[in-house]
Scaffold this motif. Structure first.
Motif, PDB file in Angstrom:
ATOM      1  N   VAL A   1       0.836  -1.180   0.155  1.00 48.94           N
ATOM      2  CA  VAL A   1      -0.051   0.072  -0.108  1.00 48.94           C
ATOM      3  C   VAL A   1       0.707   1.245   0.287  1.00 48.94           C
ATOM      4  CG1 VAL A   1      -1.804   1.114   1.284  1.00 48.94           C
ATOM      5  CG2 VAL A   1      -1.957  -1.246   1.293  1.00 48.94           C
ATOM      6  N   ARG A   2       1.769   1.213   0.796  1.00 47.75           N
ATOM      7  CA  ARG A   2       2.960   2.115   0.888  1.00 47.75           C
ATOM      8  C   ARG A   2       3.432   2.609  -0.552  1.00 47.75           C
ATOM      9  NH1 ARG A   2       7.089   4.654   5.097  1.00 47.75           N
ATOM     10  NH2 ARG A   2       6.129   2.777   6.657  1.00 47.75           N
ATOM     11  N   SER A   3       3.911   1.801  -1.250  1.00 49.12           N
ATOM     12  CA  SER A   3       4.440   2.014  -2.493  1.00 49.12           C
ATOM     13  C   SER A   3       3.569   2.468  -3.554  1.00 49.12           C
ATOM     14  CB  SER A   3       5.377   1.077  -3.170  1.00 49.12           C
ATOM     15  OG  SER A   3       4.694   0.022  -3.306  1.00 49.12           O
ATOM     16  N   LEU A   4       2.182   1.895  -3.447  1.00 49.67           N
ATOM     17  CA  LEU A   4       1.194   2.592  -4.056  1.00 49.67           C
ATOM     18  C   LEU A   4       0.925   3.894  -4.008  1.00 49.67           C
ATOM     19  CD1 LEU A   4      -1.430  -0.402  -4.149  1.00 49.67           C
ATOM     20  CD2 LEU A   4      -0.649   0.881  -6.194  1.00 49.67           C
ATOM     21  N   ILE A   5       0.958   4.263  -2.811  1.00 49.66           N
ATOM     22  CA  ILE A   5       0.419   5.601  -2.289  1.00 49.66           C
ATOM     23  C   ILE A   5       1.813   6.490  -2.921  1.00 49.66           C
ATOM     24  CG2 ILE A   5       0.357   7.237  -0.415  1.00 49.66           C
ATOM     25  CD1 ILE A   5      -1.487   5.277   0.819  1.00 49.66           C
ATOM     26  N   GLU A   6       3.057   5.980  -2.651  1.00 50.13           N
ATOM     27  CA  GLU A   6       3.927   6.903  -3.095  1.00 50.13           C
ATOM     28  C   GLU A   6       4.240   7.007  -4.669  1.00 50.13           C
ATOM     29  OE1 GLU A   6       7.811   5.220  -1.702  1.00 50.13           O
ATOM     30  OE2 GLU A   6       7.337   5.771   0.445  1.00 50.13           O
ATOM     31  N   ASP A   7       3.732   5.972  -5.167  1.00 48.86           N
ATOM     32  CA  ASP A   7       3.544   6.183  -6.812  1.00 48.86           C
ATOM     33  C   ASP A   7       2.288   7.102  -7.237  1.00 48.86           C
ATOM     34  OD1 ASP A   7       5.549   4.279  -7.439  1.00 48.86           O
ATOM     35  OD2 ASP A   7       4.255   2.681  -7.648  1.00 48.86           O
ATOM     36  N   ILE A   8       1.174   7.218  -6.566  1.00 47.18           N
ATOM     37  CA  ILE A   8       0.256   8.078  -6.974  1.00 47.18           C
ATOM     38  C   ILE A   8       0.503   9.443  -6.628  1.00 47.18           C
ATOM     39  CG2 ILE A   8      -2.120   8.876  -5.996  1.00 47.18           C
ATOM     40  CD1 ILE A   8      -2.793   5.746  -5.429  1.00 47.18           C
ATOM     41  N   ARG A   9       1.319   9.493  -5.508  1.00 48.53           N
ATOM     42  CA  ARG A   9       1.918  10.901  -5.316  1.00 48.53           C
ATOM     43  C   ARG A   9       2.603  11.402  -6.294  1.00 48.53           C
ATOM     44  NH1 ARG A   9       4.416  11.347   0.695  1.00 48.53           N
ATOM     45  NH2 ARG A   9       5.960  12.883  -0.304  1.00 48.53           N
ATOM     46  N   ASP A  10       3.527  10.636  -7.031  1.00 45.33           N
ATOM     47  CA  ASP A  10       4.544  10.964  -7.973  1.00 45.33           C
ATOM     48  C   ASP A  10       3.827  11.259  -9.335  1.00 45.33           C
ATOM     49  OD1 ASP A  10       6.714  10.433  -6.116  1.00 45.33           O
ATOM     50  OD2 ASP A  10       7.409   8.478  -7.051  1.00 45.33           O
ATOM     51  N   VAL A  11       2.709  10.331  -9.739  1.00 42.30           N
ATOM     52  CA  VAL A  11       2.270  10.709 -10.857  1.00 42.30           C
ATOM     53  C   VAL A  11       1.477  12.062 -10.600  1.00 42.30           C
ATOM     54  CG1 VAL A  11       0.250  10.063 -12.384  1.00 42.30           C
ATOM     55  CG2 VAL A  11       1.948   8.265 -11.346  1.00 42.30           C
ATOM     56  N   ARG A  12       0.681  12.183  -9.445  1.00 38.23           N
ATOM     57  CA  ARG A  12      -0.249  13.369  -9.351  1.00 38.23           C
ATOM     58  C   ARG A  12       1.070  14.744  -9.229  1.00 38.23           C
ATOM     59  NH1 ARG A  12      -5.198  13.205  -6.670  1.00 38.23           N
ATOM     60  NH2 ARG A  12      -4.652  15.257  -5.683  1.00 38.23           N
ATOM     61  N   PHE A  13       2.114  14.374  -8.817  1.00 37.59           N
ATOM     62  CA  PHE A  13       2.852  15.766  -8.713  1.00 37.59           C
ATOM     63  C   PHE A  13       3.518  15.967 -10.080  1.00 37.59           C
ATOM     64  CE2 PHE A  13       5.971  18.528  -7.243  1.00 37.59           C
ATOM     65  CZ  PHE A  13       5.371  19.190  -6.349  1.00 37.59           C
ATOM     66  N   HIS A  14       3.870  14.904 -11.013  1.00 37.95           N
ATOM     67  CA  HIS A  14       4.197  15.255 -12.151  1.00 37.95           C
ATOM     68  C   HIS A  14       3.246  15.993 -13.005  1.00 37.95           C
ATOM     69  CE1 HIS A  14       6.593  14.682 -15.867  1.00 37.95           C
ATOM     70  NE2 HIS A  14       5.326  14.079 -16.472  1.00 37.95           N
ATOM     71  N   LYS A  15       1.669  15.489 -12.930  1.00 36.33           N
ATOM     72  CA  LYS A  15       0.762  16.505 -13.488  1.00 36.33           C
ATOM     73  C   LYS A  15       0.727  17.835 -13.222  1.00 36.33           C
ATOM     74  CE  LYS A  15      -2.420  13.089 -12.788  1.00 36.33           C
ATOM     75  NZ  LYS A  15      -3.879  12.298 -13.118  1.00 36.33           N
ATOM     76  N   VAL A  16       0.966  17.983 -11.574  1.00 35.68           N
ATOM     77  CA  VAL A  16       1.039  19.335 -11.405  1.00 35.68           C
ATOM     78  C   VAL A  16       2.065  20.129 -12.196  1.00 35.68           C
ATOM     79  CG1 VAL A  16       1.225  20.969  -9.296  1.00 35.68           C
ATOM     80  CG2 VAL A  16      -0.116  18.655  -8.977  1.00 35.68           C
TER      81      VAL A  16
END
Lengths: 237, 254
Positions: free
Chosen positions: A151-166
């Protein structure tokens, strides 16, 4: 991100954001009997063993630390849900609205203090954790097939993807930007981009304002100019 | 500047219930976030702070009582945590305000609108006589607020700062440049008084649908077109254009 050193612009520290997130309500399963707690911030309890109770996160963590309860991780923190969210995030330039405003802080707090209550979050062998971090994006799906993705790495990945979009969205700024609408950005994300966006917009605003465009007909005089409505020359600091 | 479509409507039942269930801590948290995010000082909520101070005192007494009567140490420590969180919030709120006062005191003093936003203690802090140690008094000031003992009469920030500037620098400058407020005698206005920058961009969120917000004084025509805000969506926006909405509590800063 730029401007992290400027305390005035980033306003809220990570700790303060965490403090705010700690008031979010979570479900706990207590294993002790305790009467209701009448706090300044509200009334909680009574607590009966094995009966689910709703408490703010800070209280849940406090009880958990003393071994008095287990925390039910919120629904959005399940592997299924997170995989879905990640998929959605990767497929669209829009920000997904499925995560709560404080998802970074909440998940962080739960990982730190209630690690054992999160399904599939137990340490998968190191082999699993490492590849997830260093792998290029495209390969992620292969790993999603494996049953227990953290779950942790999933959340980290989501964070990364979202941040890239920002970051890509930020490129769309131009001199005409006077207000920016931010949809579904989380507290932590917003706090990270705040210094940059704030200062960029302010610079646009400043250089665009008519008072600062020099008037050629005006005879320049040697007096210090007082410009209405515009930032003053900061001589004092 | 403010929209005409958002005049005071009667709260619906839901809103009313939400209002009832909102604790003072929640209200203070909102005030704290707005205060932190706003470039200028906002209105001091005397009632809210005094209500909370009362609750804090009561809770301190309860905790004290429980600890002597040998109550359950677990629930005692939880009560203490709740108390600490509330105290932190209150202190941080007051501290943010003091920082703003220290920074913009001359400006606040001469602007009635801002001056009236200060609490009594803050006004004393800004103008009255006392020691020259600003920080000690700042500390005492919020200590006195938090613990509600008004015996600490606060200080003369403005006078002290003025005196300090005059003694250390201004008196040594040529005659025409000795004013605290003006660069030189020919300055038309007080151009040496630090003012909050109202063109700062802030992050905000509206509670309801707002329309007709004017994003003011743009050079291009499309700048003056009216702006709409959806509830719950975040916007980066120039503080100046939403100032009245922040003051009326329709928009929260964060």
């Amino acid at each position: 991100m730029a401007g992290q050193s400027d305390a005035e612009l980033s306003l809220f520290s990570a700790e303060e954001l965490e403090f705010i997130a700690e008031d979010e309500i979570v479900d706990i399963v207590p294993n002790l009997k305790m009467g209701p707690l009448n706090f300044i911030s509200g009334d909680f309890g009574p607590f009966i063993p094995q009966i689910v109770a709703q408490v703010p996160l800070w209280l849940a963590v406090a009880l958990k630390k003393r071994g008095k309860c287990s925390i039910c991780p919120p629904q959005w923190m399940s592997v299924d849900k997170l995989t879905q969210v990640l998929e959605a995030e990767r497929n669209s330039q829009e920000m997904s609205e499925q995560l709560p405003f404080h998802y970074v802080e909440i998940s962080r707090l739960l990982f730190d203090h209630a690690h054992d209550d999160i399904p599939d979050a137990y340490m998968v062998s190191i082999k699993m954790v490492l590849p997830c971090r260093i792998m290029p994006w495209g390969f992620f799906k292969c790993f999603a097939l494996l049953s227990s993705v953290q779950v942790r790495s999933l959340i980290e990945d989501i964070r990364d993807v979202r941040f890239h979009k920002v970051e890509t969205d930020l490129e769309a700024f131009n001199g005409r930007t006077i207000a920016v609408k931010i949809k579904n950005l989380s507290a932590m994300e917003v706090n990270i981009v705040r210094p940059f966006i704030g200062r960029a917009l302010q610079a646009f605003y400043k250089h665009d304002s008519p008072e600062l465009i020099p008037d050629p007909e005006r005879v320049p005089d040697r007096r210090p100019q007082v410009v209405q409505n515009a930032p003053r020359r900061q001589l004092r600091r | 500047m403010a929209s005409s479509s958002m005049d005071g409507s009667i709260p619906t039942m839901d809103e009313f219930e939400a209002l009832l269930s909102t604790t003072d801590v929640e209200l203070l948290k909102r005030a704290w976030r707005s205060e932190k995010a706003s470039p200028e000082i906002l209105r001091y909520d005397t009632d809210l702070v005094s209500r909370l101070t009362e609750q804090i005192q009561l809770m301190e007494e309860t905790v004290e009582e429980k600890s002597t009567s040998g109550a359950d140490p677990l629930s005692l420590s939880l009560y203490q945590m709740d108390l600490d969180r509330t105290l932190f919030l209150l202190r941080s709120y007051l501290r943010v305000r003091i920082q703003k006062i220290e920074k913009y005191m001359f400006h606040i003093r001469k602007t009635d609108e801002l001056w009236n936003r200060l609490s009594k203690g803050e006004k004393d802090f800004t103008s009255r006589k006392g020691s020259s140690n600003l920080h000690a008094y700042a500390y005492r000031y919020y200590a006195s607020l938090v613990f509600e003992s008004n015996e600490f009469s606060c200080c003369r920030c403005i006078e002290d700062l003025k005196q300090h500037l005059e003694e250390s620098v201004l008196s040594k400058l040529p005659e025409n440049y000795q004013s605290v407020e003006k660069q030189s005698v020919i300055s038309e206005e007080d151009d040496m008084v630090p003012e909050p920058r109202l063109d700062t961009f802030v992050l905000c969120r509206s509670k309801e649908y707002l329309s007709g917000i004017q994003l003011e004084d743009g050079p291009v025509d499309d700048r003056s077109k009216l702006f709409e805000m959806e509830p719950g969506v975040l916007y980066f926006i120039c503080y100046k254009s939403i100032k009245p909405l922040v003051e009326s509590g329709k928009i929260d800063l964060l």
